[in-house]
Write a protein that holds these residues in place. Structure first.
Motif, PDB file in Angstrom:
ATOM      1  N   ARG A 294       0.551  -1.208  -0.031  1.00 30.65           N
ATOM      2  CA  ARG A 294      -0.398   0.187  -0.134  1.00 30.65           C
ATOM      3  C   ARG A 294       1.161   1.629   0.047  1.00 30.65           C
ATOM      4  O   ARG A 294       0.309   2.513  -1.105  1.00 30.65           O
ATOM      5  CB  ARG A 294      -0.857   0.263   1.348  1.00 30.65           C
ATOM      6  CG  ARG A 294      -2.065   1.667   1.238  1.00 30.65           C
ATOM      7  CD  ARG A 294      -3.000   1.058   2.707  1.00 30.65           C
ATOM      8  NE  ARG A 294      -1.820   1.142   3.426  1.00 30.65           N
ATOM      9  CZ  ARG A 294      -3.162   1.125   5.237  1.00 30.65           C
ATOM     10  NH1 ARG A 294      -3.887   0.885   4.764  1.00 30.65           N
ATOM     11  NH2 ARG A 294      -2.242   0.912   5.756  1.00 30.65           N
ATOM     12  N   TRP A 528      -6.001  -9.989   2.875  1.00 34.92           N
ATOM     13  CA  TRP A 528      -7.449  -9.426   1.890  1.00 34.92           C
ATOM     14  C   TRP A 528      -7.822 -11.101   3.053  1.00 34.92           C
ATOM     15  O   TRP A 528      -9.287 -10.492   3.330  1.00 34.92           O
ATOM     16  CB  TRP A 528      -7.227 -10.396   0.945  1.00 34.92           C
ATOM     17  CG  TRP A 528      -6.123  -8.473   0.525  1.00 34.92           C
ATOM     18  CD1 TRP A 528      -6.216  -7.769   0.618  1.00 34.92           C
ATOM     19  CD2 TRP A 528      -6.798  -8.712  -1.177  1.00 34.92           C
ATOM     20  NE1 TRP A 528      -5.205  -6.292   0.271  1.00 34.92           N
ATOM     21  CE2 TRP A 528      -5.835  -7.061  -1.296  1.00 34.92           C
ATOM     22  CE3 TRP A 528      -6.937  -9.513  -2.259  1.00 34.92           C
ATOM     23  CZ2 TRP A 528      -5.329  -5.757  -2.583  1.00 34.92           C
ATOM     24  CZ3 TRP A 528      -6.136  -8.295  -3.450  1.00 34.92           C
ATOM     25  CH2 TRP A 528      -5.089  -7.922  -3.380  1.00 34.92           C
ATOM     26  N   VAL A 534     -10.923  -4.260   3.465  1.00 36.47           N
ATOM     27  CA  VAL A 534      -9.655  -3.947   2.977  1.00 36.47           C
ATOM     28  C   VAL A 534     -10.116  -3.480   1.432  1.00 36.47           C
ATOM     29  O   VAL A 534     -10.077  -2.565   0.539  1.00 36.47           O
ATOM     30  CB  VAL A 534      -7.943  -4.779   3.113  1.00 36.47           C
ATOM     31  CG1 VAL A 534      -7.768  -4.133   1.429  1.00 36.47           C
ATOM     32  CG2 VAL A 534      -8.163  -4.852   3.616  1.00 36.47           C
ATOM     33  N   LEU A 535     -11.204  -4.570   1.296  1.00 26.98           N
ATOM     34  CA  LEU A 535     -11.285  -4.953  -0.884  1.00 26.98           C
ATOM     35  C   LEU A 535     -12.931  -4.201  -0.870  1.00 26.98           C
ATOM     36  O   LEU A 535     -13.313  -3.972  -1.768  1.00 26.98           O
ATOM     37  CB  LEU A 535     -11.368  -6.179  -0.798  1.00 26.98           C
ATOM     38  CG  LEU A 535     -10.371  -6.927  -1.046  1.00 26.98           C
ATOM     39  CD1 LEU A 535     -10.616  -8.705  -1.752  1.00 26.98           C
ATOM     40  CD2 LEU A 535      -8.979  -6.300  -1.540  1.00 26.98           C
ATOM     41  N   ARG A 536     -13.631  -3.008   0.466  1.00 26.82           N
ATOM     42  CA  ARG A 536     -14.840  -2.722   0.202  1.00 26.82           C
ATOM     43  C   ARG A 536     -14.480  -1.872  -1.496  1.00 26.82           C
ATOM     44  O   ARG A 536     -15.284  -1.053  -1.867  1.00 26.82           O
ATOM     45  CB  ARG A 536     -14.602  -2.026   1.711  1.00 26.82           C
ATOM     46  CG  ARG A 536     -16.620  -1.561   1.680  1.00 26.82           C
ATOM     47  CD  ARG A 536     -16.951  -1.524   2.832  1.00 26.82           C
ATOM     48  NE  ARG A 536     -16.467  -2.566   3.660  1.00 26.82           N
ATOM     49  CZ  ARG A 536     -16.011  -2.799   4.931  1.00 26.82           C
ATOM     50  NH1 ARG A 536     -16.500  -1.465   5.773  1.00 26.82           N
ATOM     51  NH2 ARG A 536     -16.774  -4.445   5.701  1.00 26.82           N
ATOM     52  N   PRO A 537     -13.432  -0.670  -0.946  1.00 23.45           N
ATOM     53  CA  PRO A 537     -13.117   0.477  -1.712  1.00 23.45           C
ATOM     54  C   PRO A 537     -13.686  -0.441  -3.582  1.00 23.45           C
ATOM     55  O   PRO A 537     -13.965   0.203  -4.675  1.00 23.45           O
ATOM     56  CB  PRO A 537     -12.012   1.181  -2.100  1.00 23.45           C
ATOM     57  CG  PRO A 537     -11.896   0.880  -0.090  1.00 23.45           C
ATOM     58  CD  PRO A 537     -12.458  -0.439  -0.759  1.00 23.45           C
ATOM     59  N   LEU A 538     -13.000  -1.611  -3.987  1.00 22.67           N
ATOM     60  CA  LEU A 538     -14.093  -2.550  -5.467  1.00 22.67           C
ATOM     61  C   LEU A 538     -15.447  -2.477  -5.618  1.00 22.67           C
ATOM     62  O   LEU A 538     -15.533  -2.392  -6.434  1.00 22.67           O
ATOM     63  CB  LEU A 538     -13.483  -3.537  -5.087  1.00 22.67           C
ATOM     64  CG  LEU A 538     -11.486  -3.897  -5.023  1.00 22.67           C
ATOM     65  CD1 LEU A 538     -10.811  -5.250  -4.563  1.00 22.67           C
ATOM     66  CD2 LEU A 538     -10.543  -2.837  -6.073  1.00 22.67           C
ATOM     67  N   LEU A 567      -5.308  -4.436  -8.337  1.00 23.87           N
ATOM     68  CA  LEU A 567      -6.093  -4.053  -7.388  1.00 23.87           C
ATOM     69  C   LEU A 567      -5.866  -3.313  -6.597  1.00 23.87           C
ATOM     70  O   LEU A 567      -6.381  -2.268  -5.618  1.00 23.87           O
ATOM     71  CB  LEU A 567      -6.934  -5.566  -7.105  1.00 23.87           C
ATOM     72  CG  LEU A 567      -7.298  -6.018  -7.404  1.00 23.87           C
ATOM     73  CD1 LEU A 567      -8.615  -7.172  -6.561  1.00 23.87           C
ATOM     74  CD2 LEU A 567      -8.981  -4.910  -8.564  1.00 23.87           C
ATOM     75  N   THR A 568      -4.223  -3.413  -5.835  1.00 26.72           N
ATOM     76  CA  THR A 568      -4.007  -2.491  -4.707  1.00 26.72           C
ATOM     77  C   THR A 568      -4.004  -1.150  -5.207  1.00 26.72           C
ATOM     78  O   THR A 568      -4.078  -0.100  -4.106  1.00 26.72           O
ATOM     79  CB  THR A 568      -2.713  -3.401  -4.226  1.00 26.72           C
ATOM     80  OG1 THR A 568      -2.232  -4.368  -3.748  1.00 26.72           O
ATOM     81  CG2 THR A 568      -1.904  -1.859  -3.208  1.00 26.72           C
ATOM     82  N   ILE A 571      -7.628   0.340  -5.432  1.00 23.33           N
ATOM     83  CA  ILE A 571      -7.741   0.837  -3.835  1.00 23.33           C
ATOM     84  C   ILE A 571      -7.660   1.636  -3.169  1.00 23.33           C
ATOM     85  O   ILE A 571      -7.966   2.944  -2.549  1.00 23.33           O
ATOM     86  CB  ILE A 571      -7.317  -0.435  -2.919  1.00 23.33           C
ATOM     87  CG1 ILE A 571      -7.961  -1.516  -2.902  1.00 23.33           C
ATOM     88  CG2 ILE A 571      -7.162  -0.096  -1.072  1.00 23.33           C
ATOM     89  CD1 ILE A 571      -7.739  -2.764  -2.384  1.00 23.33           C
ATOM     90  N   THR A 574      -8.517   4.738  -4.854  1.00 22.33           N
ATOM     91  CA  THR A 574     -10.646   5.204  -4.287  1.00 22.33           C
ATOM     92  C   THR A 574     -10.076   5.496  -2.789  1.00 22.33           C
ATOM     93  O   THR A 574     -11.603   5.720  -3.044  1.00 22.33           O
ATOM     94  CB  THR A 574     -10.319   4.460  -5.382  1.00 22.33           C
ATOM     95  OG1 THR A 574     -11.122   2.572  -4.105  1.00 22.33           O
ATOM     96  CG2 THR A 574     -10.591   4.716  -6.109  1.00 22.33           C
ATOM     97  N   SER A 575      -9.959   5.444  -2.523  1.00 27.31           N
ATOM     98  CA  SER A 575     -10.228   5.129  -0.871  1.00 27.31           C
ATOM     99  C   SER A 575      -8.543   6.036   0.009  1.00 27.31           C
ATOM    100  O   SER A 575      -7.800   6.535  -0.453  1.00 27.31           O
ATOM    101  CB  SER A 575      -9.685   3.948   0.144  1.00 27.31           C
ATOM    102  OG  SER A 575     -10.388   3.872   0.984  1.00 27.31           O
TER     103      SER A 575
END
Length: 578
Positions: A294, A528, A534-538, A567-568, A571, A574-575
């Motif tokens: 991250r 994950w 952690v993956l909620r923004p997706l 995906l990292t 995330i 977008t967050s």
């Protein structure tokens, strides 16, 4: 995004006095007429008392013959900012006065500087961080850029992941004032051809000058010594009398022969050689793996591979940092994308599509199923079209256009981003990114560069003794300098093997993970699965298939490192909380 993990930098804005931006805690505000500047981790070269400011955004400022004094940078920022584009990449600077602000990038665009669209209706700003620029503009993800990155792993040209946020073109100056954003191209190429003999002599003189100057300025600088040609060239440019006691390092990657060759050379010339392996990656916990990836995604502005960079940084922990001499840039002089017999020819969209599919979309693409089917098909079409457009910008001749694609796109958006990201720990000096060296490579015919002919001849000019030693898995540079009459057959056979490997890779729909990347990516996925929030923004992204994400979380899918990296980045992009 974690603001305090951003690289040292600045944001200048001619708009709201307090934009909705989560600045790093150490950010300092400076008011310069209509411009407000926040900077962190970089010290001003000029006082702010007279409403003026000068910042060097990079760790070092140098030409081939040595460092550039701060006073000279301040003067050039005020009167000739275009002259600063000739400094060795990565280099960037920002100057402001009551009239406005100007920022400049090096000739390769390695120092990433972003700006808002010059059009009306947007807040005029310049930023070293695309993430901060997007927050200030309330910019959304650009679907085209997302599609390109899902296949390449990096961006093309001036794209960023965010609509309305553009990367400053290599060798350009951006002006910010009450009128908005104005862009000025300053980097002009010489087009007159040069003979291989002339190019070899000029390149040898440049590298000798550059390496001597680096060691004069930084006697404890460390050479990144591999079994390849580029680091061999740099060592050869160092006078024999300065090699004894020279510091060098080699990262021991399983399956590669770098260590044996580098150790042999080090012993022969009395070089102090430090060799370390990748063993530390396995000892990282799942929580730490996610945190490291991250952080790297933040430093990369979510536009290159954070998994590969995190794995590299773990392996680098045991090495001294300081000043590092890197061979990055030699690829430019050997025709990275050349395939088949090299002769001048035109090209069409099908050529671009084949290059994209066989050479560019294989290693970094996300796996099938991650993206919604309709978006995945559209992304491949758009990315292929963008590759074609980038080639067209490079000229009408095929091999020269592929040189430009590698130099002006892949190098600045992939290599430049990662080179910049490690600048937190160390100063990286790449002598073969000097504008003079790039100019020589550009003026050579593709036929003079193919199969490392130019670099082989350069090696023999610099040091014939080192030129007779073999490379990792390849013949000695002397072989490339004076190829036999069978060389075209050898080249075609080598090309055939490369195509066979790519064909198998493409059919199997697999890609090549970075060193240590498989282990680190697996640990990120482990985190994950333990902390699925952690993956909620997706969930807000309609192009990511939620059923595929569910299969990752329940353990029925183990994603590739390239997918974990993608995906990292999404995330982080977008967050605010990451």
């Amino acid at each position: 995004m974690q603001p305090d993990q951003l690289l040292p930098g600045a944001l200048a804005i001619a708009g709201p006095a307090n934009p909705p931006v989560p600045f790093p805690a150490a950010a300092i505000r400076a008011d310069c007429g209509p411009i407000v500047i926040w900077h962190w981790g970089v010290d001003p070269l000029a006082e702010v008392g007279d409403a003026s400011l000068a910042l060097v955004l990079s760790r070092t400022a140098r030409r081939a013959d040595g460092r550039v004094a701060h006073a000279d940078i301040v003067a050039l920022l005020r009167h000739r900012p275009d002259a600063l584009t000739r400094l060795l990449p990565p280099f960037g600077a920002l100057g402001a006065s009551p009239e406005g602000a100007e920022a400049v990038a090096d000739s390769m665009g390695f120092q990433h500087i972003f700006h808002s669209d010059p059009g009306e209706g947007t807040v005029p700003l310049v930023s070293t961080s695309a993430l901060l620029a997007a927050r200030a503009l309330d910019a959304q993800l650009d679907p085209m850029a997302v599609g390109i990155q899902s296949l390449l792993g990096w961006q093309l040209g001036g794209n960023s992941l965010f609509a309305g946020v553009k990367k400053l073109e290599a060798g350009a100056v951006v002006t910010l004032d009450e009128r908005g954003v104005t862009l000025t191209k300053t980097s002009a190429r010489r087009h007159e051809p040069i003979s291989p003999a002339e190019a070899v002599q000029e390149a040898a003189d440049l590298l000798r000058t550059s390496l001597n100057a680096v060691l004069d300025d930084y006697p404890d600088a460390v050479l990144q010594l591999t079994g390849g040609m580029d680091s061999r060239l740099l060592l050869s440019a160092i006078p024999p009398a300065r090699r004894r006691g020279l510091r060098a390092m080699t990262l021991d990657v399983p399956g590669k022969g770098d260590t044996a060759i580098a150790s042999m050379i080090a012993q022969q010339y009395g070089i102090r050689h430090d060799v370390r392996g990748l063993t530390d990656v396995a000892g990282v916990s799942a929580v730490e793996a996610w945190e490291l990836c991250r952080i790297e995604a933040t430093r990369l502005d979510a536009m290159a591979d954070p998994v590969a960079l995190a794995a590299q940084r773990i392996a680098e922990r045991a090495f001294d940092q300081g000043v590092r001499i890197s061979g990055l840039g030699g690829e430019i002089a050997r025709g990275f994308y050349y395939v088949g017999r090299v002769r001048d020819r035109t090209y069409d969209r099908q050529d671009a599509a084949r290059l994209a599919a066989w050479r560019m979309f294989v290693n970094e693409a996300v796996e099938p199923g991650l993206l919604v089917g309709e978006f995945a098909a559209w992304a491949e079409s758009v990315a292929t079209a963008q590759v074609h457009d980038a080639l067209v910008d490079g000229g009408e001749e095929w091999f020269r256009a592929t040189d430009e694609l590698y130099l002006r796109h892949r190098m600045q958006r992939w290599a430049g981003a990662t080179d910049l990201a490690v600048s937190v720990e160390r100063i990286v000096i790449n002598p073969m990114l000097d504008e003079g060296f790039l100019d020589l490579a550009y003026r050579l015919r593709p036929q003079d560069k193919v199969n490392s002919r130019f670099l082989g001849a350069l090696q023999m000019e610099l040091d014939p003794e080192l030129g007779k030693l073999p490379l990792d898995g390849r013949p000695a540079p002397a072989t490339y300098a004076a190829p036999s009459r069978w060389e075209p057959v050898t080249q075609l056979a080598s090309t055939g093997k490369r195509f066979a490997r790519k064909a198998i890779q493409r059919v199997q729909r697999g890609n090549r993970p970075p060193a240590g990347g498989t282990i680190l990516a697996a640990k990120v996925v482990e985190h994950w699965r333990a902390e699925s929030q952690v993956l909620r923004p997706l969930e807000e992204l309609d192009f990511v298939d939620p059923s595929w994400v569910s299969r990752v979380l329940d353990g029925s899918v183990d994603p590739r490192p390239s997918s974990v990296a993608f995906l990292t980045n999404l995330i982080v992009a977008t967050s605010d909380a990451g």
